[in-house]
Design an enzyme around this catalytic site. Structure first.
Site, mmCIF file in Angstrom:
data_model
loop_
_atom_site.group_PDB
_atom_site.id
_atom_site.type_symbol
_atom_site.label_atom_id
_atom_site.label_comp_id
_atom_site.label_asym_id
_atom_site.label_seq_id
_atom_site.Cartn_x
_atom_site.Cartn_y
_atom_site.Cartn_z
ATOM 1 C CB SER A 9 -39.491 -10.771 -14.209
ATOM 2 O OG SER A 9 -40.619 -9.861 -14.137
ATOM 3 C CG HIS A 34 -39.311 -12.515 -10.112
ATOM 4 N ND1 HIS A 34 -39.032 -12.784 -8.790
ATOM 5 C CD2 HIS A 34 -39.439 -11.228 -10.271
ATOM 6 C CE1 HIS A 34 -38.993 -11.731 -8.108
ATOM 7 N NE2 HIS A 34 -39.175 -10.673 -8.911
ATOM 8 C CG ASP A 36 -41.462 -8.182 -10.338
ATOM 9 O OD1 ASP A 36 -40.988 -8.324 -9.207
ATOM 10 O OD2 ASP A 36 -40.994 -8.411 -11.580
ATOM 11 C CG MET A 38 -44.790 -3.667 -8.537
ATOM 12 S SD MET A 38 -44.113 -2.643 -10.192
ATOM 13 C CE MET A 38 -42.675 -3.700 -10.469
ATOM 14 C CG HIS A 67 -40.134 -8.711 -5.652
ATOM 15 N ND1 HIS A 67 -39.446 -8.208 -6.610
ATOM 16 C CD2 HIS A 67 -39.986 -8.033 -4.600
ATOM 17 C CE1 HIS A 67 -38.647 -7.272 -6.004
ATOM 18 N NE2 HIS A 67 -39.254 -7.164 -4.801
ATOM 19 C CG MET A 69 -41.345 -4.675 -5.150
ATOM 20 S SD MET A 69 -41.123 -4.400 -6.819
ATOM 21 C CE MET A 69 -42.015 -5.892 -7.627
ATOM 22 C CG MET A 140 -34.770 -4.794 -4.809
ATOM 23 S SD MET A 140 -35.592 -5.937 -5.948
ATOM 24 C CE MET A 140 -35.826 -4.829 -7.383
ATOM 25 C CG ASP A 174 -35.786 -8.411 -9.205
ATOM 26 O OD1 ASP A 174 -35.912 -8.289 -10.553
ATOM 27 O OD2 ASP A 174 -36.735 -8.336 -8.554
HETATM 28 C C1 DX5 Z 1 -38.397 -4.385 -10.524
HETATM 29 C C2 DX5 Z 1 -38.782 -5.771 -10.496
HETATM 30 C C3 DX5 Z 1 -37.889 -6.755 -11.484
HETATM 31 C C4 DX5 Z 1 -38.337 -6.624 -12.947
HETATM 32 C C5 DX5 Z 1 -36.915 -6.974 -13.728
HETATM 33 O O1 DX5 Z 1 -39.164 -3.544 -9.733
HETATM 34 O O2 DX5 Z 1 -38.790 -6.549 -9.335
HETATM 35 O O3 DX5 Z 1 -38.301 -8.217 -11.306
HETATM 36 O O4 DX5 Z 1 -39.108 -7.268 -13.408
HETATM 37 O O5 DX5 Z 1 -37.035 -6.704 -14.834
HETATM 38 P P1 DX5 Z 1 -35.815 -6.615 -15.998
HETATM 39 O O6 DX5 Z 1 -35.167 -7.624 -15.649
HETATM 40 O O7 DX5 Z 1 -36.239 -6.065 -17.152
HETATM 41 O O8 DX5 Z 1 -34.743 -5.587 -15.181
HETATM 42 ZN ZN ZN Z 2 -38.958 -8.608 -8.956
#
Ligand code: DX5
Ligand code: ZN
Length: 224
Positions: A9, A34, A36, A38, A67, A69, A140, A174
């Site tokens: 990620s 990956h 993320d 948000m 991903h 979010m 998650m 994740d």
């Molecule tokens: C959290 C994200 C994850 C995050 C994981 O909201 O969806 O993808 O980057 O990070 P680690 O591996 O540090 O928990």
């Molecule tokens: Zn993620």
């Protein structure tokens, strides 16, 4: 056995050198990147938009696992597909017509995926599985919004339930994945693993990725 994939990620990469962070993952043997996304509404944090996917897709040749979010994923699907997403993950808890949005992703020739927050029961996505609206489920194992959180092992029950129901689906996990937590996650039936802070803090990311891959292969579905 479904293919095991390790997906760094880039939320945990140095934001001043994001392209280098993508390249480092690819050069270390990562299977997918990956990303993320948000929106500050669905989750309390704000991170990347489509331009970051575009940059990553232009930098590496491995697939972009995106991903979302975000509260209204349907408003952003087109932009993320245009940017070069290969898999698009939408949350079952988001405010949208899930069937229509997943169908749109598939129609664009991309892989539709459904994501569940830690508290959401497996039952919430049974319709997606029964009708094969998705190729991938993302479970998650932390509350979404931030990297570096502690792995929530109680989600393993849910992974087992999903794996028993659908041996054909890719199950990604994740949050909080490292050299220890990957073992029970794989044992429960996960075959795709997102790892952010654990991988980016390594001096030798390639060795860490090989180690994760081996542990996942050795333990896959051993708990079910
Ligand atoms: C959290 C994200 C994850 C995050 C994981 O909201 O969806 O993808 O980057 O990070 P680690 O591996 O540090 O928990
Ligand atoms: Zn993620």
């Amino acid at each position: 056995m479904p293919e095991i994939n390790i997906m760094p990620s880039i939320l945990a990469a140095d934001f001043g050198r994001l392209a280098e962070g993508c390249k480092r993952a690819e050069d270390s043997g990562a299977d997918q990147i990956h990303v993320d996304v948000m929106d500050g509404v669905f989750v309390p944090n704000i991170s990347f938009g489509p331009d970051v996917v575009k940059m990553s897709a232009a930098t590496v040749s491995i697939p972009q696992n995106v991903h979302l979010m975000v509260k209204r994923p349907q408003d952003h699907i087109d932009a993320f597909i245009r940017a070069g997403s290969d898999t698009v993950q939408i949350h079952i808890e988001s405010v949208c017509n899930i069937q229509k949005t997943l169908a749109k992703i598939r129609k664009a020739g991309k892989r539709p995926a459904i994501t569940l927050n830690p508290e959401t029961p497996a039952q919430a996505i049974f319709q997606c599985l029964e009708n094969r609206w998705v190729d991938e489920v993302l479970v998650m194992s932390v509350h979404p919004g931030f990297g570096g959180q502690k792995y929530l092992s109680y989600v393993e029950e849910k992974v087992m339930e999903i794996r028993r129901m659908a041996d054909w689906v890719d199950i990604a996990i994740d949050g909080g994945i490292d050299g220890e937590t990957i073992i029970p996650a794989a044992a429960a039936g996960c075959n795709l693993f997102v790892a952010g802070s654990y991988l980016y803090k390594q001096d030798d990311m390639a060795a860490a990725i090989s180690d994760l891959r081996k542990k996942a292969q050795d333990n896959f579905c051993s708990a079910i």
